[in-house]
Each structure stands twice: as structure tokens, then as C-alpha cells.
Motif scaffolding. Structure first.
Motif, mmCIF file in Angstrom:
data_model
loop_
_atom_site.group_PDB
_atom_site.id
_atom_site.type_symbol
_atom_site.label_atom_id
_atom_site.label_comp_id
_atom_site.label_asym_id
_atom_site.label_seq_id
_atom_site.Cartn_x
_atom_site.Cartn_y
_atom_site.Cartn_z
ATOM 1 N N ALA A 139 0.999 -0.845 0.205
ATOM 2 C CA ALA A 139 -0.068 0.052 -0.410
ATOM 3 C C ALA A 139 0.910 0.900 0.130
ATOM 4 O O ALA A 139 0.711 2.332 -0.646
ATOM 5 C CB ALA A 139 -0.668 0.451 1.089
ATOM 6 N N GLN A 140 1.825 1.089 1.094
ATOM 7 C CA GLN A 140 2.753 2.543 0.978
ATOM 8 C C GLN A 140 3.382 2.720 -0.354
ATOM 9 O O GLN A 140 3.609 4.273 -0.820
ATOM 10 C CB GLN A 140 3.606 1.642 1.927
ATOM 11 N N ARG A 141 3.637 1.430 -0.983
ATOM 12 C CA ARG A 141 4.444 1.991 -1.724
ATOM 13 C C ARG A 141 4.096 2.421 -3.449
ATOM 14 O O ARG A 141 4.012 3.195 -4.182
ATOM 15 C CB ARG A 141 4.871 0.398 -2.742
ATOM 16 N N ALA A 142 2.811 1.713 -3.406
ATOM 17 C CA ALA A 142 1.646 1.729 -4.376
ATOM 18 C C ALA A 142 0.760 3.542 -4.095
ATOM 19 O O ALA A 142 1.037 4.453 -5.134
ATOM 20 C CB ALA A 142 -0.117 1.318 -4.060
ATOM 21 N N CYS A 143 1.366 3.939 -2.935
ATOM 22 C CA CYS A 143 0.872 4.916 -3.092
ATOM 23 C C CYS A 143 1.682 6.599 -3.084
ATOM 24 O O CYS A 143 1.826 7.880 -3.838
ATOM 25 C CB CYS A 143 -0.261 5.484 -1.139
ATOM 26 N N LEU A 144 2.561 6.439 -3.326
ATOM 27 C CA LEU A 144 4.199 6.681 -3.470
ATOM 28 C C LEU A 144 4.320 6.895 -4.870
ATOM 29 O O LEU A 144 4.270 8.030 -5.633
ATOM 30 C CB LEU A 144 5.827 5.861 -2.998
ATOM 31 N N ASP A 145 3.713 5.255 -5.796
ATOM 32 C CA ASP A 145 3.967 5.596 -7.103
ATOM 33 C C ASP A 145 2.878 6.708 -7.562
ATOM 34 O O ASP A 145 2.977 7.576 -8.848
ATOM 35 C CB ASP A 145 3.767 4.403 -7.799
ATOM 36 N N ARG A 202 14.191 8.304 -4.561
ATOM 37 C CA ARG A 202 15.098 8.991 -5.000
ATOM 38 C C ARG A 202 14.694 8.351 -6.895
ATOM 39 O O ARG A 202 14.241 8.976 -7.297
ATOM 40 C CB ARG A 202 16.322 8.102 -4.445
ATOM 41 N N SER A 203 14.287 7.261 -6.816
ATOM 42 C CA SER A 203 13.433 5.894 -8.002
ATOM 43 C C SER A 203 12.802 7.079 -8.663
ATOM 44 O O SER A 203 13.006 7.010 -9.724
ATOM 45 C CB SER A 203 13.680 4.578 -7.677
ATOM 46 N N LEU A 204 11.682 6.860 -8.144
ATOM 47 C CA LEU A 204 11.057 7.459 -8.390
ATOM 48 C C LEU A 204 11.020 9.538 -9.421
ATOM 49 O O LEU A 204 10.087 9.879 -9.647
ATOM 50 C CB LEU A 204 9.487 7.610 -7.141
ATOM 51 N N PHE A 205 11.899 10.198 -8.121
ATOM 52 C CA PHE A 205 12.134 11.526 -8.354
ATOM 53 C C PHE A 205 13.762 11.612 -9.249
ATOM 54 O O PHE A 205 13.814 12.642 -7.771
ATOM 55 C CB PHE A 205 10.945 12.439 -6.814
ATOM 56 N N PRO A 206 13.539 11.000 -9.725
ATOM 57 C CA PRO A 206 15.581 11.948 -10.514
ATOM 58 C C PRO A 206 16.000 13.067 -10.243
ATOM 59 O O PRO A 206 16.688 13.409 -9.748
ATOM 60 C CB PRO A 206 16.135 10.230 -11.393
ATOM 61 N N GLU A 207 14.719 13.529 -10.374
ATOM 62 C CA GLU A 207 15.277 14.892 -11.020
ATOM 63 C C GLU A 207 14.566 16.217 -10.257
ATOM 64 O O GLU A 207 15.041 17.224 -10.269
ATOM 65 C CB GLU A 207 14.349 15.573 -12.721
ATOM 66 N N ARG A 208 13.872 15.771 -8.759
ATOM 67 C CA ARG A 208 13.708 16.455 -7.550
ATOM 68 C C ARG A 208 14.534 16.624 -6.757
ATOM 69 O O ARG A 208 15.372 15.583 -6.341
ATOM 70 C CB ARG A 208 12.187 16.142 -6.831
ATOM 71 N N THR A 209 14.412 17.627 -5.940
ATOM 72 C CA THR A 209 15.164 17.069 -4.376
ATOM 73 C C THR A 209 14.148 17.124 -3.512
ATOM 74 O O THR A 209 13.629 17.310 -3.079
ATOM 75 C CB THR A 209 15.278 19.034 -4.211
ATOM 76 N N ILE A 210 15.445 16.366 -3.078
ATOM 77 C CA ILE A 210 14.497 15.319 -2.192
ATOM 78 C C ILE A 210 15.043 15.418 -0.127
ATOM 79 O O ILE A 210 15.917 15.500 -0.098
ATOM 80 C CB ILE A 210 14.912 14.058 -1.654
ATOM 81 N N TYR A 211 14.347 16.634 0.796
ATOM 82 C CA TYR A 211 14.941 16.627 2.005
ATOM 83 C C TYR A 211 14.158 15.023 2.784
ATOM 84 O O TYR A 211 13.376 15.035 2.241
ATOM 85 C CB TYR A 211 14.551 18.246 1.930
ATOM 86 N N VAL A 212 15.298 14.674 3.557
ATOM 87 C CA VAL A 212 14.703 14.047 4.325
ATOM 88 C C VAL A 212 15.337 14.875 6.037
ATOM 89 O O VAL A 212 15.820 15.023 7.026
ATOM 90 C CB VAL A 212 15.729 13.126 4.053
ATOM 91 N N CYS A 213 14.113 14.304 6.914
ATOM 92 C CA CYS A 213 13.868 14.365 8.192
ATOM 93 C C CYS A 213 13.717 13.403 9.083
ATOM 94 O O CYS A 213 13.344 12.601 8.707
ATOM 95 C CB CYS A 213 12.699 14.974 8.932
#
Lengths: 164, 164
Positions: B13-19, B47-58
Motif C-alpha cells: 500500500a505504501q509503495r502504491a501510494c508513493l507511485d 529517489r527512484s521515482l524522483f531522479p530530478e527533484r530535490t529530496i530533503y529528509v528529516c
């Protein structure tokens, strides 16, 4: 494939192998041996698959979800390299299904431990018993079994105990 | 359903929602915010879904697989109740997707923390942004979105940021 993808595939392969193993040992008497409790999820799955069978669990130190802790009399606490040797008198030739998941995250250490455990596991298995395993084994006493539909080779492993 | 079954369903479910979220924000500019790194599996998926976006992690304290640790400049270390407040000047209204998984195993504590975090997350989201979330929210600024095909209600959550 992301680590989330590969983790899901690994869990799906594990579950499919346990489900198939349950069918494969349907005609065998004998107990179930969970080699490594971990968080207790596969133990819980084994309980649901085998409500009528005795399930023993080997674990060094219990850290499972409280709902997934076996009753004390079914728990074999300690280093499996010692407890499995000692279990031979109790379980030798009486196990119908053993499940081995030594997943510590360190692949080399897992292989080394699996190699040490295999000679201790084999004498516990009755002829025709099934071993479901995360590590791969190449051993004359174990015949590789076809994996469930849809599970890619190498993702998890199923073996039948045969005469060497 | 065993704990292994429910764990697999939750991850699927988590993966499907992110996709699905990745499709939903396709037309939005903006960064991705991973709220909680954990073992790093969903970060790796992002990272695999958004190779072009900036990803910040808390994350309070990094304990992820070494392959899944963000570069230091993308890591916001500390208690999210403090770091998200402080992040407002940097990220306010610039986030296109936030993913919140506070899964500590303690459902009541998770709900309490999620309730504290929500008012800090909302101002970071741009209009139309998506929040994928393990905890459920009931909030005028968030419109629940239909889940991906095959995912049962309540197993994971997707929201669209709307004007309150």
C-alpha cells in the motif's frame, strides 16, 4: 528496482515459499522448526499455516512483537550452533518443515552461519521434510524444489530432504 | 491474516501510494520531503521515482542502510517538532510531496506525534501538493484522495493540500 521494491519481493517470496511448503508436507507427520524468531512475523505466519502442528522456535534473544512470542516451552533459547546440536536427541528425524532465515543484513556473515548450521539441521529433518531457507544450499542431502509461481529463482529457497 | 500478511499489504500500500503520488504531482514544481528516514527503503524508492527533484529528509538519528543515507546537505537532523518549525523559512509553500511514516510500532504514540506534526507540515505544502501518510488525518486543509487500485481503505493515506 528500489530497496522498497526488493524488500517487498523478498517478503512475498518468503511467504509464497512457506505457503507452498505447507502443501508439500501435508502428508507428513512431524513438527515445524522456526530457526530464528526475529520480529516474529514468519512465526506468526507459520502458526496460521499449521494450527495443529507443534512449532518450536530457536532464537538467541527474543526481540519479537509481544503477540508473536512463542510459549516458553516451545522456545529454544541460545546460539543455534549449540542448541541445534543439543536438540538432536529431542527432534532428530522428527521435523517435517524447517524454516531458516538468518537475515542479519550482512550477506557474508549470513552465508557463513548458514554453512555452520546446515550439518546441524539436516539430521533433524525426516525423509521428505522440507527446508525453506533464505540462504542457498548446495548439499547432497537436499534436493532443490521448484519455487512457487511468480517467484524468481534465488529470491528464496525450498529443498526436500533426501537420502544422501 | 498473519502479521507477515499484514506487513506485506502495508508495504504494498505504501509503495502504491508513493507511485500514485508521483503521477499526481507530475505537473507541480517543488521538492520532496521524506519525514522520517528509518531504514531508508522508502527514501530509496522516492529517489527512484524522483531522479530530478530535490529530496530533503528529516530524521532524528540516522540508522539507515549505508546505501540509503542522504547526502549531508539534504538531511535535516533532529526532532521534527523542532526542525519542521525551523524549516518554514526555507521550505514554506515549496513542497510538492511530503511522505510521513512515523511507524514506531506504538499506534497511540504515532497518532499523537502525527497530530503534533501536522500543523508544522501544512504550511510547507504548496497548493495542490500531495501528502502520503501512514497516519490518518482529518483536517480542512487536506482533502483525502482515492487510493490506488487494489489498496483497501485505511491501509495508507493520500491527501491533497487545499485551501482551508
Amino acid at each position: 528496482m528500489s530497496r522498497l521494491d526488493s524488500f517487498i519481493r523478498r517478503l512475498e517470496a518468503q511467504r509464497a515459499c512457506l505457503d507452498l511448503a505447507a502443501e508439500l508436507i501435508g502428508d507428513l507427520d512431524g513438527l515445524v522448526l522456526e530457526l530464528g524468531l526475529g520480529n516474529g512475523r514468519t512465526y506468526d505466519h507459520l502458526r496460521s499455516l499449521f494450527p495443529e502442528r507443534t512449532i518450536y522456535v530457536c532464537e538467541r534473544r527474543v526481540a519479537a512483537h509481544p503477540d508473536c512470542v512463542p510459549p516458553p516451552e516451545m522456545l529454544i533459547l541460545g546460539d543455534m550452533r549449540e542448541t541445534l546440536s543439543a536438540a538432536h536427541d529431542r527432534f532428530g528425524g522428527r521435523v517435517a518443515l524447517a524454516h531458516l532465515d538468518v537475515g542479519t543484513g550482512d550477506a557474508a556473515a549470513n552465508r557463513a552461519l548458514a554453512g555452520e548450521l546446515l550439518p546441524l539441521i539436516l539430521p533433524l529433518l525426516q525423509p521428505g521434510a522440507v527446508l525453506a531457507s533464505d540462504p542457498v544450499f548446495d548439499c547432497v542431502g537436499l534436493m532443490p524444489l521448484p519455487l512457487p509461481n511468480g517467484i524468481a529463482p534465488g529470491r528464496y529457497h525450498l529443498y526436500r530432504r533426501v537420502n544422501a
